[in-house]
Design an enzyme around this catalytic site. Structure first.
Site, PDB file in Angstrom:
ATOM      1  N   GLY A 531      28.913  37.554  49.906  1.00 36.66           N
ATOM      2  CA  GLY A 531      28.852  38.820  49.178  1.00 36.66           C
ATOM      3  C   GLY A 531      30.145  39.076  48.435  1.00 36.66           C
ATOM      4  O   GLY A 531      31.204  38.576  48.819  1.00 36.66           O
ATOM      5  N   GLY A 533      32.234  42.388  46.245  1.00 42.28           N
ATOM      6  CA  GLY A 533      32.274  43.793  45.838  1.00 42.28           C
ATOM      7  C   GLY A 533      33.566  44.110  45.135  1.00 42.28           C
ATOM      8  O   GLY A 533      34.394  43.220  44.865  1.00 42.28           O
ATOM      9  N   PHE A 535      36.072  45.547  46.243  1.00 41.77           N
ATOM     10  CA  PHE A 535      37.211  45.329  47.140  1.00 41.77           C
ATOM     11  C   PHE A 535      37.594  43.858  47.223  1.00 41.77           C
ATOM     12  O   PHE A 535      38.734  43.514  47.504  1.00 41.77           O
ATOM     13  CB  PHE A 535      36.849  45.809  48.554  1.00 41.77           C
ATOM     14  CG  PHE A 535      35.610  45.159  49.079  1.00 41.77           C
ATOM     15  CD1 PHE A 535      34.378  45.760  48.886  1.00 41.77           C
ATOM     16  CD2 PHE A 535      35.652  43.943  49.715  1.00 41.77           C
ATOM     17  CE1 PHE A 535      33.224  45.149  49.330  1.00 41.77           C
ATOM     18  CE2 PHE A 535      34.505  43.323  50.164  1.00 41.77           C
ATOM     19  CZ  PHE A 535      33.277  43.936  49.971  1.00 41.77           C
ATOM     20  N   LYS A 537      35.813  39.812  48.537  1.00 42.73           N
ATOM     21  CA  LYS A 537      34.695  38.966  48.946  1.00 42.73           C
ATOM     22  C   LYS A 537      34.406  39.101  50.437  1.00 42.73           C
ATOM     23  O   LYS A 537      35.265  39.491  51.228  1.00 42.73           O
ATOM     24  CB  LYS A 537      34.994  37.503  48.613  1.00 42.73           C
ATOM     25  CG  LYS A 537      35.185  37.239  47.118  1.00 42.73           C
ATOM     26  CD  LYS A 537      35.525  35.778  46.851  1.00 42.73           C
ATOM     27  CE  LYS A 537      35.692  35.547  45.353  1.00 42.73           C
ATOM     28  NZ  LYS A 537      36.048  34.140  45.037  1.00 42.73           N
ATOM     29  N   VAL A 538      33.171  38.752  50.803  1.00 45.47           N
ATOM     30  CA  VAL A 538      32.744  38.707  52.206  1.00 45.47           C
ATOM     31  C   VAL A 538      32.381  37.263  52.538  1.00 45.47           C
ATOM     32  O   VAL A 538      31.603  36.627  51.821  1.00 45.47           O
ATOM     33  CB  VAL A 538      31.538  39.627  52.463  1.00 45.47           C
ATOM     34  CG1 VAL A 538      31.139  39.572  53.930  1.00 45.47           C
ATOM     35  CG2 VAL A 538      31.843  41.058  52.049  1.00 45.47           C
ATOM     36  N   ASP A 648      25.280  56.250  50.068  1.00 41.98           N
ATOM     37  CA  ASP A 648      24.950  55.033  49.319  1.00 41.98           C
ATOM     38  C   ASP A 648      23.823  54.273  50.025  1.00 41.98           C
ATOM     39  O   ASP A 648      23.914  53.065  50.261  1.00 41.98           O
ATOM     40  CB  ASP A 648      26.180  54.150  49.165  1.00 41.98           C
ATOM     41  CG  ASP A 648      26.029  53.123  48.051  1.00 41.98           C
ATOM     42  OD1 ASP A 648      25.145  53.309  47.197  1.00 41.98           O
ATOM     43  OD2 ASP A 648      26.792  52.146  48.030  1.00 41.98           O
TER      44      ASP A 648
END
Length: 878
Positions: A531, A533, A535, A537-538, A648
């Site tokens: 993932g 975002g 911020f 990465k995941v 959200d």
């Protein structure tokens, strides 16, 4: 002799011909190297040899096979030019004025998702757009129009600007922001040779005073252009400048206040200089007050518009007297934002007679606290009933640039909401300098002390694993207290807040070293990214004894999402529930901000609904996932003293573990609920496109019912298995919530359900499911159920479906009139002595705290009747 005269004539007119060629418009079809005819004009591809422009970077040529909309420019919207980095279109133009129109139609292309596209646009040194998102802008426009009662749903967008060019060229620059990309479908540059604007304009509320606007040094954006009282005027009907004129009815505060009139004969311009201001079609129709015999002088015709705060505006009104042939037969006042712009306004006198086209400009400043512009025409108080009429033929609203900026950026204002003046800025600089000078006196004296403090800190703090440093985001929120060590030597933080806000010993998570994180992610191997975002990465990682984890790493060079990152830490440090994603720990070394979560093997709910090769979910699985998510949200709303609003809720934030147990994730936008003496939380609008509560969007007032609305969209997404926003569909299907709601209100939801479910669900359960989703999407929050009520009804829907499954499997009906019936993770008890007229309650014992909670079951339209309640424990129930 005749030949000589002919040569002289050719020589004389040759320069004129060249000038005309230079003033020809640029009609650019972006993303192609071919030409096409649209609206009777030839549009040239931006990479075609005869485009007469320079493109600094080829970018990516994108295309789609279809355009679903009713725009004149549908053919142009099938191609686009995408830019992953800044790129310029350079047009060679004569010095003067021009219209610049940018056309946008969002469609996804390969790995470029238009829903995350964000970019700036500059024209020479003028900023036109900042952090611009086309889908969000389209959604806002549609939401605004729907709030006015319009059924229109646009899928494309056009931005129009009036610019002065004095350098011989116009450079239009597209600059991606936030690691995203920019795109554009078509560009128009229309040279304007006539004078459309003048510097001296009447000032609203100025009692006849005027303002010098210095328009030659400012950019102008067209906000609205309306044909009042008439039908829409297409660009082909305004062939001088190819402008689009909307109808006005949707913007009227009360449409019954004005009626349409028309006169299509003998309309001429009151001045030859006005011939390009508007086509005669605008002046051939008008809207006049319906009851011109009214004696109530507050009665008026009103139009309401959303505008950007803290900008200067020109309001242009178009008039033509179509009925009266004498003065003083129609005299009225003009109000702009509740202030008088003009009084004793007689169109016949101003225009110089009947059927004379005339326009008037007014200047007004919209303050930082206001985002609405009202235009009102009403009776002149000094006249009797015979003079209380009013008339308007057309209306335009233009925004003027400030300091080279036409883009609305709220962050440029101070806390008081006013723009910082030059003097204030200089004063601040002066005081800052003085303060810095005073502070410097103490620096040398402090160095000696600091030196020894640092030595002491290094000695006692970070060199060993036993003394890890404090992590700023956690310490900022006070969610980390003492440290303790378990039997295996792992460090844990304790002393965080419990659900009631008091101090309790709760495991927050292990403090991982950066070496452990690198080992878990194979040194942040890109192949392990699951993932991305704002911020960072995941990663999928393996920690300790082979335990899988999701590892979220904040981007070290970017502070985007820092607030959301800290909010998530705060929330996860005090929330524990089976249906909320858990935080395992964190890493704080080397200025890293890393969170470690439990790994959810089956990914997001969205991935199992559409857009992947995963097998489709059964109806029972979808119901159980929705129930699990509802439990998590219900816990958020009721678990803490003031509750927590997720803000959200969407299918990508509902994760599934290896057993398809649903868990709500991503608390970066979450907010603590209102205090006991408040009904809402006032906050800036944040959320995800397609799931946003329209009431929250309009009023900036956040409540738990905003989560309920978003969850209603999730319910429809689960049953229809399609994106919440799909610009490639016909315009009445683009927005899932609107489209599904129309079918549900016709009680025909089964017509749009996922085809994979066909024949494999109970029609009664689908009917009840649709009723729940419909109630969640009520326009006003007060009419929506609570998340607890949604949860109860989803449990009932699941029971209906399971009873249907057993019936189809040939099971014998068994009597379940027992004291207790197990329902999911809750134990339900019925009191057989309750009469039909008494309240029907059940006792819920959650697995998390073991405390009983008695709740009244509320129906979708009120309290559930005894017959319906008995279905919870009927012989065919779960």
């Amino acid at each position: 002799m005749g030949i000589l005269v002919l040569i002289c004539l050719v020589s004389l007119f040759a320069p004129v011909k060249n000038v005309e060629a230079e003033t020809n418009p640029f009609l650019i079809d972006c993303g192609t190297n071919s030409s096409t005819n649209v609206d009777g004009r030839k549009w040239v591809g931006d990479l075609a040899p005869d485009s007469n422009l320079t493109l600094s970077s080829p970018g990516i040529a994108a295309s789609t096979s279809t355009f679903n909309g009713d725009s004149t420019y549908g053919t142009l919207y099938k191609t686009a030019r995408l830019f992953n980095e800044a790129a310029n279109y350079t047009f060679k133009v004569d010095s003067g004025n021009c219209y610049l129109r940018l056309h946008f139609y969002p469609f996804s292309f390969e790995n470029h998702d238009v829903n995350v596209s964000q970019f700036d646009v500059m024209a020479n040194s003028l900023k036109l757009l900042s952090e611009f998102s086309v889908p969000v802008e389209i959604s806002r426009k549609n939401s605004y129009m729907q709030s006015l009662g319009s059924n229109s749903s646009e899928s494309s967008l056009m931005k129009e600007y009036f610019l002065g060019v004095d350098s011989g060229q116009l450079v239009v620059k597209f600059m991606p922001t936030g690691g995203s990309f920019a795109f554009v479908n078509a560009i128009e540059v229309i040279p304007v040779t006539s004078q459309l604007f003048v510097d001296t304009v009447s000032k609203v509320g100025g009692n006849g005073a005027t303002s010098d606007l210095n328009l030659g040094a400012r950019g102008i954006e067209t906000m609205y252009r309306l044909n009042v009282g008439g039908s829409e005027i297409e660009p082909t009907q305004d062939q001088d400048l190819w402008r689009m004129w909307e109808t006005d009815i949707s913007y009227m505060f009360a449409s019954v206040a004005g009626s349409s009139i028309n006169n299509q004969s003998n309309v001429t311009y009151s001045s030859a200089n006005d011939s390009s201001v508007a086509p005669l079609l605008v002046y051939e129709t008008a809207r006049a007050m319906i009851n011109n015999e009214v004696l109530e002088k507050r009665f008026n015709m009103s139009w309401k518009f959303n505008v950007d705060p803290n900008f200067d505006y020109i309001v242009r009104l178009h008039f033509c007297e179509l009925v009266f042939d004498k003065p003083n037969q129609r005299t009225f006042r003009i109000y702009i934002n509740n202030r008088t712009a003009a009084e004793n306004f007689d169109v016949f006198v101003r225009a110089g007679g009947m059927n004379k086209a005339y326009h008037k400009d007014y200047f007004d400043l919209v303050s930082p606290q206001i985002d609405t512009l009202w235009i009102q025409l009403g009776p002149e108080t000094m006249y009797g009933a015979a003079g209380t009429d009013a008339l308007l033929n057309g209306l335009e609203i233009f925004k003027l640039s400030r300091s080279g900026n036409l883009a609305y950026v709220s962050e440029r204002f101070g806390s008081s909401g006013t723009e910082v003046s030059a003097r204030t800025f200089r004063n601040r600089i002066l005081w800052i300098g003085i303060a810095a000078g005073i502070a410097s006196i103490f620096i040398l004296a402090a160095l000696f002390t600091i030196f020894f403090c640092l030595r002491k800190r290094r000695k006692n703090a970070c060199p060993t694993k036993e003394n890890p440093p404090g992590w700023r985001p956690l310490s900022l929120h006070g969610t980390v207290g003492k440290s303790t060590t378990n039997a295996r030597g792992s460090k844990f933080s304790v002393g965080s807040l419990n659900l009631n806000g008091s101090l309790a010993l709760v495991r927050v998570g292990k403090r991982f070293t950066i070496a452990e994180i690198r080992a878990a992610t194979k040194n942040f191997d890109e192949s392990l990214v699951i993932g991305v975002g704002g911020f960072g990465k995941v990663y999928k990682g393996e920690i300790e004894d082979g335990t899988l984890a999701a590892i979220k790493r904040a981007h070290p060079q970017s502070e985007q999402g820092l607030t959301e990152f800290e909010t998530e830490i705060e929330m996860l440090s005090k929330l524990r529930h089976r249906h909320l994603v858990s935080m395992i720990g964190f890493c704080e070394e080397n200025n890293e901000m890393i969170l470690v979560y439990e790994y959810m093997a089956n990914g997001t709910l969205r991935n199992h609904l559409f857009g992947s090769e995963l097998p489709p979910l059964t109806w029972k699985q979808r119901l159980e996932i929705c129930i699990g998510a509802a439990r998590g949200l219900h816990y958020l709303h009721t678990g803490a003293e003031r509750g927590i609003i997720h803000r959200d809720v969407k299918t990508t934030n509902i994760l599934l573990d290896e057993n398809f147990v649903a868990k709500v994730a991503d608390f970066g936008l979450s907010k603590t609920g209102p205090a006991l003496d408040h009904t809402h939380v006032s906050t800036a609008v944040k959320g995800s496109f397609g799931y946003l509560d329209p009431e929250y969007f309009r009023r900036q007032k956040l409540t738990e019912k905003s989560d309920v609305y978003s969850f209603g969209v999730v319910l429809f997404e689960a049953v229809c298995a399609r994106p919440v926003i799909n610009p490639s569909l016909p315009k009445d299907q683009i927005n899932l919530a609107e489209w599904a709601l129309r079918w549900q209100r016709q009680r025909s939801l089964d017509a749009i359900t996922d085809r994979c479910l066909e024949g494999n669900y109970c029609s009664d359960s689908l009917k009840k499911f649709g009723e729940i989703a419909e109630k969640c999407l009520a326009d006003e929050g007060k009419n929506r159920p609570t998340m607890g009520e949604v949860l109860w009804h989803l449990e009932y829907v699941l029971q209906l479906h399971e009873a249907w499954l057993r019936s189809n499997a040939g099971e014998e009906s068994s009597s379940l009139v027992a004291e207790n019936v197990e329902v999911g993770d809750t134990e339900v008890s019925q009191n057989p002595s309750v009469s039909q007229d008494e309240e029907h309650c059940i006792e819920l014992r959650t697995e998390d705290d073991g405390e009983p909670l008695t709740r009244q079951i509320s129906g979708l339209g009120g309290t559930v009747g005894f017959d319906e309640f008995s279905q919870l424990v009927n012989p065919q129930g779960r």
